[in-house]
Design a protein around this motif. Structure first.
Motif, PDB file in Angstrom:
ATOM      1  N   LEU A  58       0.847  -1.173   0.000  1.00 60.14           N
ATOM      2  CA  LEU A  58       0.000   0.000   0.000  1.00 60.14           C
ATOM      3  C   LEU A  58       0.894   1.238   0.000  1.00 60.14           C
ATOM      4  N   PRO A  59       0.363   2.405  -0.351  1.00 57.98           N
ATOM      5  CA  PRO A  59       1.194   3.619  -0.320  1.00 57.98           C
ATOM      6  C   PRO A  59       1.892   3.838   1.029  1.00 57.98           C
ATOM      7  N   ASN A  60       1.198   3.545   2.133  1.00 56.26           N
ATOM      8  CA  ASN A  60       1.822   3.712   3.453  1.00 56.26           C
ATOM      9  C   ASN A  60       2.970   2.729   3.680  1.00 56.26           C
ATOM     10  N   ASP A  61       2.893   1.547   3.084  1.00 57.82           N
ATOM     11  CA  ASP A  61       3.999   0.580   3.188  1.00 57.82           C
ATOM     12  C   ASP A  61       5.257   1.162   2.541  1.00 57.82           C
ATOM     13  N   ILE A  62       5.084   1.779   1.393  1.00 59.56           N
ATOM     14  CA  ILE A  62       6.213   2.362   0.665  1.00 59.56           C
ATOM     15  C   ILE A  62       6.787   3.540   1.441  1.00 59.56           C
ATOM     16  N   LEU A  63       5.924   4.393   1.968  1.00 58.96           N
ATOM     17  CA  LEU A  63       6.389   5.544   2.764  1.00 58.96           C
ATOM     18  C   LEU A  63       7.141   5.078   4.008  1.00 58.96           C
ATOM     19  N   PHE A  64       6.614   4.046   4.673  1.00 59.91           N
ATOM     20  CA  PHE A  64       7.275   3.528   5.872  1.00 59.91           C
ATOM     21  C   PHE A  64       8.644   2.951   5.535  1.00 59.91           C
ATOM     22  N   THR A  65       8.735   2.233   4.435  1.00 59.21           N
ATOM     23  CA  THR A  65      10.007   1.645   4.024  1.00 59.21           C
ATOM     24  C   THR A  65      11.038   2.729   3.754  1.00 59.21           C
ATOM     25  N   HIS A  82      12.077  -5.641   2.252  1.00 57.12           N
ATOM     26  CA  HIS A  82      10.818  -5.509   2.985  1.00 57.12           C
ATOM     27  C   HIS A  82       9.914  -6.545   2.341  1.00 57.12           C
ATOM     28  N   VAL A  83       9.564  -7.557   3.120  1.00 58.38           N
ATOM     29  CA  VAL A  83       8.738  -8.646   2.613  1.00 58.38           C
ATOM     30  C   VAL A  83       7.363  -8.555   3.256  1.00 58.38           C
ATOM     31  N   ILE A  84       6.339  -8.554   2.417  1.00 61.31           N
ATOM     32  CA  ILE A  84       4.962  -8.573   2.886  1.00 61.31           C
ATOM     33  C   ILE A  84       4.407  -9.959   2.564  1.00 61.31           C
ATOM     34  N   ALA A  85       3.944 -10.646   3.592  1.00 61.24           N
ATOM     35  CA  ALA A  85       3.375 -11.981   3.409  1.00 61.24           C
ATOM     36  C   ALA A  85       1.895 -11.942   3.765  1.00 61.24           C
TER      37      ALA A  85
END
Length: 99
Positions: A58-65, A82-85
């Motif tokens: 999600l956009p917030n995942d990218i910003l957090f990374t 950064h792995v999302i499962a």
């Protein structure tokens, strides 16, 4: 990032195998203290989404990374991935060229 996501920083050895898992719920100052004490140079962000939703970031995942990358830089620690499962699927920021 969904509030129901589980997040952890994994410290990695020289072959990028997980040495320790530090849940982000333990607090940033405690995590930084452990990272500095561990003297490792690579970490990975592990994100588990409950259920069978999509692992697409999600956009917030990218910003957090990106924020995590900036925060680790002064410590001379690099983000391996950064792995999302979610369910049996996973998404790797490194494989997608986002790191």
């Amino acid at each position: 990032m969904s509030a129901s996501s589980l997040l952890a920083i994994a410290t990695l050895d020289a072959e990028w195998r997980v040495r320790t898992l530090l849940p982000l719920a333990m607090g940033w100052s405690d995590i930084v203290s452990r990272l500095v004490h561990d003297e490792g140079s690579w970490v990975a962000l592990i994100q588990q989404r409950p259920g069978r939703g999509t692992p697409t970031p999600l956009p917030n995942d990218i910003l957090f990374t990106r924020a995590l990358l900036r925060s680790l830089r002064p410590l001379d620690i690099r983000l391996a991935d950064h792995v999302i499962a979610s369910g049996k699927e996973r998404f790797s920021f490194r494989e997608a060229g986002l790191l």
